[in-house]
Design an enzyme around this catalytic site. Structure first.
Site, PDB file in Angstrom:
ATOM      1  N   MET A   9      28.448  36.854  37.993  1.00 42.13           N
ATOM      2  CA  MET A   9      29.575  37.452  37.275  1.00 42.13           C
ATOM      3  C   MET A   9      29.380  37.368  35.774  1.00 42.13           C
ATOM      4  O   MET A   9      29.566  38.352  35.053  1.00 42.13           O
ATOM      5  CB  MET A   9      30.887  36.789  37.694  1.00 42.13           C
ATOM      6  CG  MET A   9      31.390  37.263  39.042  1.00 42.13           C
ATOM      7  SD  MET A   9      33.055  36.664  39.452  1.00 42.13           S
ATOM      8  CE  MET A   9      34.062  37.529  38.239  1.00 42.13           C
ATOM      9  N   SER A  21      38.745  38.873  38.338  1.00 34.41           N
ATOM     10  CA  SER A  21      38.478  39.378  39.680  1.00 34.41           C
ATOM     11  C   SER A  21      37.623  40.631  39.592  1.00 34.41           C
ATOM     12  O   SER A  21      37.921  41.544  38.832  1.00 34.41           O
ATOM     13  CB  SER A  21      39.803  39.699  40.394  1.00 34.41           C
ATOM     14  OG  SER A  21      39.559  40.234  41.668  1.00 34.41           O
ATOM     15  N   ASN A  74      44.137  35.213  45.004  1.00 37.63           N
ATOM     16  CA  ASN A  74      43.140  34.701  45.952  1.00 37.63           C
ATOM     17  C   ASN A  74      43.779  34.387  47.302  1.00 37.63           C
ATOM     18  O   ASN A  74      43.166  34.617  48.358  1.00 37.63           O
ATOM     19  CB  ASN A  74      42.480  33.434  45.398  1.00 37.63           C
ATOM     20  CG  ASN A  74      41.460  33.743  44.314  1.00 37.63           C
ATOM     21  OD1 ASN A  74      41.125  34.891  44.075  1.00 37.63           O
ATOM     22  ND2 ASN A  74      40.991  32.711  43.639  1.00 37.63           N
ATOM     23  N   GLU A  99      44.166  37.639  49.097  1.00 40.86           N
ATOM     24  CA  GLU A  99      42.847  38.156  49.484  1.00 40.86           C
ATOM     25  C   GLU A  99      42.276  37.383  50.672  1.00 40.86           C
ATOM     26  O   GLU A  99      41.818  37.976  51.659  1.00 40.86           O
ATOM     27  CB  GLU A  99      41.901  38.062  48.294  1.00 40.86           C
ATOM     28  CG  GLU A  99      40.484  38.511  48.593  1.00 40.86           C
ATOM     29  CD  GLU A  99      39.533  38.285  47.430  1.00 40.86           C
ATOM     30  OE1 GLU A  99      38.339  38.584  47.584  1.00 40.86           O
ATOM     31  OE2 GLU A  99      39.979  37.789  46.375  1.00 40.86           O
TER      32      GLU A  99
END
Length: 274
Positions: A11, A120, A192, A195
């Site tokens: 990331m 995200s 989260n 998800e």
């Protein structure tokens, strides 16, 4: 703008690439020299240490860290004596929001501003952008606004900010100032939870489908005793005896009837599916 990035995993490295693509200048550091060299190939300025990274930035400095939550305090301890009043530190990982409140208070004594930014986007963020959930003071958010806008899916500042950096107009572009210190990572925690709950539900549903025998019954539909035979197959999965698979049932000494062969095939298919 010019920004420092510490932590060049999948990331962090892709965030540097997206910032560079958006016209920003990035100074990058990671303990792994090969990770630094990789982003330097895209145009980032390489730093060999946190000290060099800070030295290569001009006040007020902006330093974004993308490291595991357990490592954040150690990285902040390295950076704190190197930074000055007015500088901004950004934690873009998944820290506990209680830790963000504590860290912001500790850094405030030195005049260093702190933002917790739930990030995200995963490995697809370079192309699709990163949804950003931001916690901290509005002045620090405003200073980072150009970089935040580039990282977000919209890739630009809102046409009308309404006097508030990362406000409602920015939300439609994928980034939002959620509130004071800790708010960014609190919202990311909720994100989260949703998800992971969805993924767990998908996994359970797929597991039911993978072990269901509904599709295997179609060849037996309409035959006399098909339901009884299916139940017998289920009971016989541990050991396939001819009598148990015969439509007429009976003990092990009973000779298998005409449906036994097809029953064995069916049972084996059920066993494989299980």
């Amino acid at each position: 703008m010019r920004i420092g990035m510490i932590g060049l995993g999948r990331m962090g490295a892709n965030m540097v690439r997206r910032l560079l693509q958006g016209g920003h200048e990035c100074v990058a550091y990671d303990p792994r020299p090969e990770a630094v060299q990789a982003v330097a190939a895209y145009g980032a300025q390489a730093a060999r240490s946190p000290q060099e990274l800070v030295r290569l930035l001009s006040p007020p400095r902006a330093v974004w860290i993308m490291v595991p939550a357990a490592m954040v305090d150690a990285v902040l301890a390295q950076l704190r004596p190197l930074l000055a009043a007015g500088d901004v530190l950004v934690d873009g990982g998944n820290s506990n929001y209680h830790d963000d409140i504590r860290r912001a208070g500790e850094l405030e004594a030195a005049g260093i501003r702190y933002l917790d930014v739930g990030t995200s986007g995963g490995v697809l963020g370079f192309e699709q952008g990163y949804c950003l959930m931001i916690g901290g003071e509005a002045q620090a958010v405003a200073l980072l606004a150009p970089a935040l806008a580039t990282l977000a899916p919209g890739g630009r500042l809102p046409a009308a900010a309404g006097g508030t950096a990362a406000g409602a107009a920015a939300a439609s572009l994928g980034y939002l100032h959620c509130g004071p210190h800790g708010a960014g990572h609190f919202v990311k925690m909720v994100h989260n939870g949703i998800e992971y709950g969805l993924m767990a539900a998908y996994a359970e549903g797929l597991n039911v489908l993978a072990h269901a025998d509904a599709g295997l019954r179609t060849s037996h539909r309409g035959r006399p005793g098909a339901g009884r035979q299916t139940r017998r197959v289920r009971r016989a999965r541990g050991g396939l005896g001819g009598g148990a698979l015969d439509r007429g049932g009976g003990g092990r000494n009973r000779r298998a009837g005409p449906g036994a062969e097809r029953g064995v095939v069916f049972a084996l298919r059920v066993a494989r599916a299980g």
